[in-house]
Structure formats: structure tokens, C-alpha cells
Design a protein around this motif. Sequence first.
Motif, PDB file in Angstrom:
ATOM      1  N   THR A 198       0.833  -1.206   0.000  1.00  0.00           N
ATOM      2  CA  THR A 198       0.000   0.000   0.000  1.00  0.00           C
ATOM      3  C   THR A 198       0.867   1.257   0.000  1.00  0.00           C
ATOM      4  O   THR A 198       0.615   2.216  -0.737  1.00  0.00           O
ATOM      5  N   ALA A 199       1.897   1.256   0.836  1.00  0.00           N
ATOM      6  CA  ALA A 199       2.786   2.418   0.939  1.00  0.00           C
ATOM      7  C   ALA A 199       3.445   2.742  -0.403  1.00  0.00           C
ATOM      8  O   ALA A 199       3.639   3.918  -0.738  1.00  0.00           O
ATOM      9  N   ASN A 200       3.777   1.705  -1.184  1.00  0.00           N
ATOM     10  CA  ASN A 200       4.351   1.944  -2.514  1.00  0.00           C
ATOM     11  C   ASN A 200       3.439   2.845  -3.352  1.00  0.00           C
ATOM     12  O   ASN A 200       3.917   3.736  -4.065  1.00  0.00           O
ATOM     13  N   SER A 201       2.132   2.598  -3.252  1.00  0.00           N
ATOM     14  CA  SER A 201       1.183   3.382  -4.062  1.00  0.00           C
ATOM     15  C   SER A 201       0.974   4.786  -3.508  1.00  0.00           C
ATOM     16  O   SER A 201       0.456   5.659  -4.214  1.00  0.00           O
ATOM     17  N   PHE A 202       1.364   5.024  -2.267  1.00  0.00           N
ATOM     18  CA  PHE A 202       1.297   6.359  -1.669  1.00  0.00           C
ATOM     19  C   PHE A 202       2.597   7.146  -1.872  1.00  0.00           C
ATOM     20  O   PHE A 202       2.725   8.260  -1.384  1.00  0.00           O
ATOM     21  N   GLY A 203       3.557   6.535  -2.570  1.00  0.00           N
ATOM     22  CA  GLY A 203       4.839   7.196  -2.808  1.00  0.00           C
ATOM     23  C   GLY A 203       5.857   6.988  -1.708  1.00  0.00           C
ATOM     24  O   GLY A 203       6.905   7.635  -1.700  1.00  0.00           O
ATOM     25  N   ALA A 204       5.561   6.089  -0.756  1.00  0.00           N
ATOM     26  CA  ALA A 204       6.482   5.817   0.348  1.00  0.00           C
ATOM     27  C   ALA A 204       7.460   4.709  -0.033  1.00  0.00           C
ATOM     28  O   ALA A 204       7.273   4.008  -1.031  1.00  0.00           O
ATOM     29  N   ARG A 205       8.486   4.539   0.770  1.00  0.00           N
ATOM     30  CA  ARG A 205       9.468   3.474   0.571  1.00  0.00           C
ATOM     31  C   ARG A 205      10.112   3.161   1.916  1.00  0.00           C
ATOM     32  O   ARG A 205      10.062   3.979   2.835  1.00  0.00           O
ATOM     33  N   TRP A 206      10.703   1.991   2.025  1.00  0.00           N
ATOM     34  CA  TRP A 206      11.371   1.608   3.269  1.00  0.00           C
ATOM     35  C   TRP A 206      12.669   2.384   3.467  1.00  0.00           C
ATOM     36  O   TRP A 206      12.943   2.857   4.552  1.00  0.00           O
ATOM     37  N   PHE A 207      13.469   2.470   2.407  1.00  0.00           N
ATOM     38  CA  PHE A 207      14.798   3.091   2.501  1.00  0.00           C
ATOM     39  C   PHE A 207      15.048   3.988   1.297  1.00  0.00           C
ATOM     40  O   PHE A 207      14.531   3.730   0.205  1.00  0.00           O
ATOM     41  N   ASP A 208      15.866   5.019   1.496  1.00  0.00           N
ATOM     42  CA  ASP A 208      16.338   5.792   0.349  1.00  0.00           C
ATOM     43  C   ASP A 208      17.576   5.105  -0.223  1.00  0.00           C
ATOM     44  O   ASP A 208      17.958   4.010   0.216  1.00  0.00           O
ATOM     45  N   ASP A 222       0.861   9.571   5.545  1.00  0.00           N
ATOM     46  CA  ASP A 222      -0.379   9.495   4.763  1.00  0.00           C
ATOM     47  C   ASP A 222      -0.872   8.055   4.664  1.00  0.00           C
ATOM     48  O   ASP A 222      -2.080   7.791   4.773  1.00  0.00           O
ATOM     49  N   THR A 223       0.049   7.109   4.448  1.00  0.00           N
ATOM     50  CA  THR A 223      -0.322   5.697   4.318  1.00  0.00           C
ATOM     51  C   THR A 223      -0.967   5.182   5.588  1.00  0.00           C
ATOM     52  O   THR A 223      -2.068   4.597   5.564  1.00  0.00           O
ATOM     53  N   LEU A 224      -0.281   5.367   6.713  1.00  0.00           N
ATOM     54  CA  LEU A 224      -0.756   4.771   7.962  1.00  0.00           C
ATOM     55  C   LEU A 224      -2.004   5.474   8.486  1.00  0.00           C
ATOM     56  O   LEU A 224      -2.910   4.811   9.029  1.00  0.00           O
ATOM     57  N   ASN A 225      -2.096   6.793   8.312  1.00  0.00           N
ATOM     58  CA  ASN A 225      -3.311   7.498   8.727  1.00  0.00           C
ATOM     59  C   ASN A 225      -4.518   7.049   7.916  1.00  0.00           C
ATOM     60  O   ASN A 225      -5.612   6.849   8.462  1.00  0.00           O
ATOM     61  N   PHE A 226      -4.337   6.907   6.612  1.00  0.00           N
ATOM     62  CA  PHE A 226      -5.433   6.445   5.754  1.00  0.00           C
ATOM     63  C   PHE A 226      -5.920   5.077   6.217  1.00  0.00           C
ATOM     64  O   PHE A 226      -7.126   4.831   6.362  1.00  0.00           O
ATOM     65  N   TYR A 227      -4.987   4.166   6.446  1.00  0.00           N
ATOM     66  CA  TYR A 227      -5.297   2.786   6.838  1.00  0.00           C
ATOM     67  C   TYR A 227      -6.023   2.737   8.180  1.00  0.00           C
ATOM     68  O   TYR A 227      -7.084   2.096   8.308  1.00  0.00           O
ATOM     69  N   VAL A 228      -5.489   3.416   9.180  1.00  0.00           N
ATOM     70  CA  VAL A 228      -6.086   3.377  10.516  1.00  0.00           C
ATOM     71  C   VAL A 228      -7.464   4.033  10.515  1.00  0.00           C
ATOM     72  O   VAL A 228      -8.430   3.492  11.085  1.00  0.00           O
ATOM     73  N   ASP A 229      -7.588   5.175   9.862  1.00  0.00           N
ATOM     74  CA  ASP A 229      -8.887   5.857   9.797  1.00  0.00           C
ATOM     75  C   ASP A 229      -9.922   4.992   9.083  1.00  0.00           C
ATOM     76  O   ASP A 229     -11.082   4.887   9.518  1.00  0.00           O
ATOM     77  N   LEU A 230      -9.525   4.367   7.967  1.00  0.00           N
ATOM     78  CA  LEU A 230     -10.446   3.529   7.202  1.00  0.00           C
ATOM     79  C   LEU A 230     -10.912   2.342   8.025  1.00  0.00           C
ATOM     80  O   LEU A 230     -12.110   2.011   8.060  1.00  0.00           O
ATOM     81  N   MET A 231      -9.991   1.701   8.714  1.00  0.00           N
ATOM     82  CA  MET A 231     -10.358   0.524   9.499  1.00  0.00           C
ATOM     83  C   MET A 231     -11.197   0.892  10.729  1.00  0.00           C
ATOM     84  O   MET A 231     -12.083   0.132  11.127  1.00  0.00           O
ATOM     85  N   ASN A 232     -10.942   2.057  11.298  1.00  0.00           N
ATOM     86  CA  ASN A 232     -11.781   2.513  12.414  1.00  0.00           C
ATOM     87  C   ASN A 232     -13.199   2.795  11.960  1.00  0.00           C
ATOM     88  O   ASN A 232     -14.167   2.513  12.672  1.00  0.00           O
ATOM     89  N   ASP A 233     -13.347   3.368  10.769  1.00  0.00           N
ATOM     90  CA  ASP A 233     -14.671   3.735  10.253  1.00  0.00           C
ATOM     91  C   ASP A 233     -15.428   2.551   9.655  1.00  0.00           C
ATOM     92  O   ASP A 233     -16.648   2.444   9.807  1.00  0.00           O
TER      93      ASP A 233
END
Length: 436
Positions: A198-208, A222-233
Motif C-alpha cells: 500500500t505504501a508503494n502506491s502512496f509514494g512511500a518506501r522503506w529506505f532511500d 499518509d499511508t498509515l493514517n489512511f489505513y487506521v482511519d479507514l479501518m476505524n470507520d
Amino acid sequence: MQKNVIALTVAAMAASVSLAASAETLTIATVNNGDMVRMQKLSGEFTKANPDIDLEWVTLEENALRQKVTTDIATKGGQFDIMTIGTYEVPIWAKQGWLLELDGLPDDYDTDDILPGIRGGLSMDDKLFAAPFYGESSMVMYRKDLMEKAGMEMPEDPTWEFIGKAARAMTDKDAGTYGVCLRGKAGWGENMAFLTATANSFGARWFDMDWKAQFDTQQWADTLNFYVDLMNDAGPPGASSNGFNENLTLFQNGQCGMWIDATVAASFVTNPDDSKVADQVGFALAPDNGLGKRGNWLWAWSLAIPAGTEKAESAKKFVAWATSKQYLELVASNEGWANVPPGTRKSLYENPEYQKVPFAAMTLKSIEAADPTNPTVDEVPYVGVQFVAIPEFQGIATSVGQQFAAALAGQVSVEDALKSAQALTTRAMSKAGYPK
């Protein structure tokens, strides 16, 4: 005459005993999923054709299997002649010299028929070191009836924004129906497989490119907030304890509007013997954010031969049989085309009979959408879509997964979970001597 018959019978028995005594036993470590259990059931066809080879099976739950085969091959224990391993292990173990190259396979095996993305993940320097038993990506599985009731229509290539809106619209907590079920259970192959993809699609990565951890970036927030908010709702209660098997049960019982997970699950959710919603399931590609990367992974359960075996030729015979075109036809004749191990061969997806399977086309599109050599929006020094192909990843990602599961459970904030992930990853990578 009677003496001759007795003599011939005695000779035949002696030959049989001699053959049994000289038979070579292959010890095979495998995982206890449905496809592998089926392989064991059908393996009598192999031993019938190869009476000089016996098979001994060691069947384990996924986490136990990984631990046992990793320990055995790293310590040169020599317990196994064939191991079931995944796309994560193959390039690491091949580089260590722990696996035999799968050269000299029969002409009709047709290595070029293996899907390029799957073959690439199991190769080093264009040499094949494991043969794929089945391949998978991830995709959206959804209830067509609930989507229609919500007044929405699932596109073939949804965005995360659409998924969020649809999940909330389909949720009816009083009725026990939740808009989306996603992995929450901590583990590098559980919640971190989903969240890394999921993070890949948000433009995130593990390492530079300097192997510096990137959890302190806006993209990961953005990735983790989206995920947590979605699962809470829109997610089910206790989601931080749910992995693949738990969400499969919820979906089959009609409690999930959508489930984003392994393509291999498609045959389970469309099987009317197991799924209450089998006739209402639709499929779509994993979501994206318009950045050029989808939130789907790439994986293959594969058969590999440890370099320490003394039974390499017999092992190759079995690996070639179990991952061949002929094996796929054997399963189809016994269990139907929908139950054939998916995601490995081009010829399977060109087969008119298999094209009738409702999830075949979407599975192939999903696999082809994942690129383990170029998994992220920004450049990275590693290979892997839902994992980073370095030995340290298992331990690091399991610890990060625990932080993210705690955030989902409301035990820590998203901000604190990301701070902890950044600190523990930085510490572990420094200790391991990165950059190398």
C-alpha cells in the motif's frame, strides 16, 4: 510347471524387495495450505512413474515452516531434499550459495513459459533457483450486491479514495457488515505485506538510496493514517488480530463488503461449498493514488533444492513434475480448472478452459502490474514489492508490524508508531552495517 511358477514368483518378490530397498527417499518440507495438501494427495502419480523414488513429507504451518527451513539451510542441517520457500528467500539464499540452480530440467518443462515477473523473482543472474508452484499478487474482492446497494459501481482500476468512500458506504455495523477487511495482525508476512505494498502506491518506501529509513516522511504518515482511519470507520472489530485466514472467514460469511488480499483467495471466496456469498463476488485491481504504482504485491510459493542434498537428480525430477504443465492438467482433471495452482505459466492463461474461470483474467493483470525490480515511485536500492530482499528484513518488519498493529488497536498514536518504526529500523540497519 508349478516349480517354474513358484520360482518366477519368488524372483519377482525378490526383485520387488530389492527395488524397495534401493528406492531413494526425498524429504520434502512444505506449507499446510490447500494447494500443497492437494500436491501431496496427487503425488502418488509421481511415485507410480518413478518407483525408485519414495517421498517423505514434513508439513508445517507457514511461520513454523519458515523458521524450520531457514534454520536448517543456514546451519547446513541437511534435513530436507526439497523445500517450499517464497520469493523473499530465493534471491537471498541463492546469493549465499545455499540453493542448487535448476538447470537440466526436461525439454518439455518449458522454463520460458513461466510468467516473466514470477520467473524474475526466483532467479539470480538469469538462472532459475526455484520453480514456482503457484504465484499470486493481491487484488480487490468485493460484494457486488452491497456495492449496488450503496449506489456505487466498482471500476476495474479503483483509487484508494474510491475504496474509502465505498467502504464507508457499505458499512452497517448494526447488521454486522463491514465495508472493508484488511490485514491487521502483526508480522512481516501479515500486516506489513499489505502495508508495504500500500505504501508503494502512496509514494512511500522503506529506505532511500543510502539505506536510510524513511518512516519519518509524509508519505508514510499518509499511508498509515489512511489505513487506521479507514479501518476505524469501516473495518471489523478486533482488526489488529486479523490476518489472511481470519479475513477469509469474515468474507466467506458475508461480513465484508471488500477484501484486498492475495489473488489465490479467489477460488476460496467463489466456492459455494465454503462461501455464503460465492455468487456475488467481483474482482478489481488493487488501488492506486495516481502515482504510477498500485498497492499490490508479488509472491510465489516455490520448490527449491538445498545445495547440501545428496539426491539432487531425484529432487529435480520431483520439482519438475510438481511445477509442470502436466501437473496443472492433472489437477484440472481431478478438481476442476478453478482449483489449478494459479499465477505461474503463460500457457495456463492462454487456455480457453481456464479463461472461463471468473478470476483468471484479473489475477493475471494483477501479477503483471507488480514489478519487484522497480517497486516504488522513488528509486530504491532493494528488490521486492511487499518486502525488502535483505536478510535483516524479517526481524525488522516484524517489529515494525507490531508498532503498526498497536496503532490500529488504538494503543499508540500513528505518529508515535512511525517514530518507533524509524528508530528501531535505523538502529537495526546500523548494527547490520548498512550502507554496504
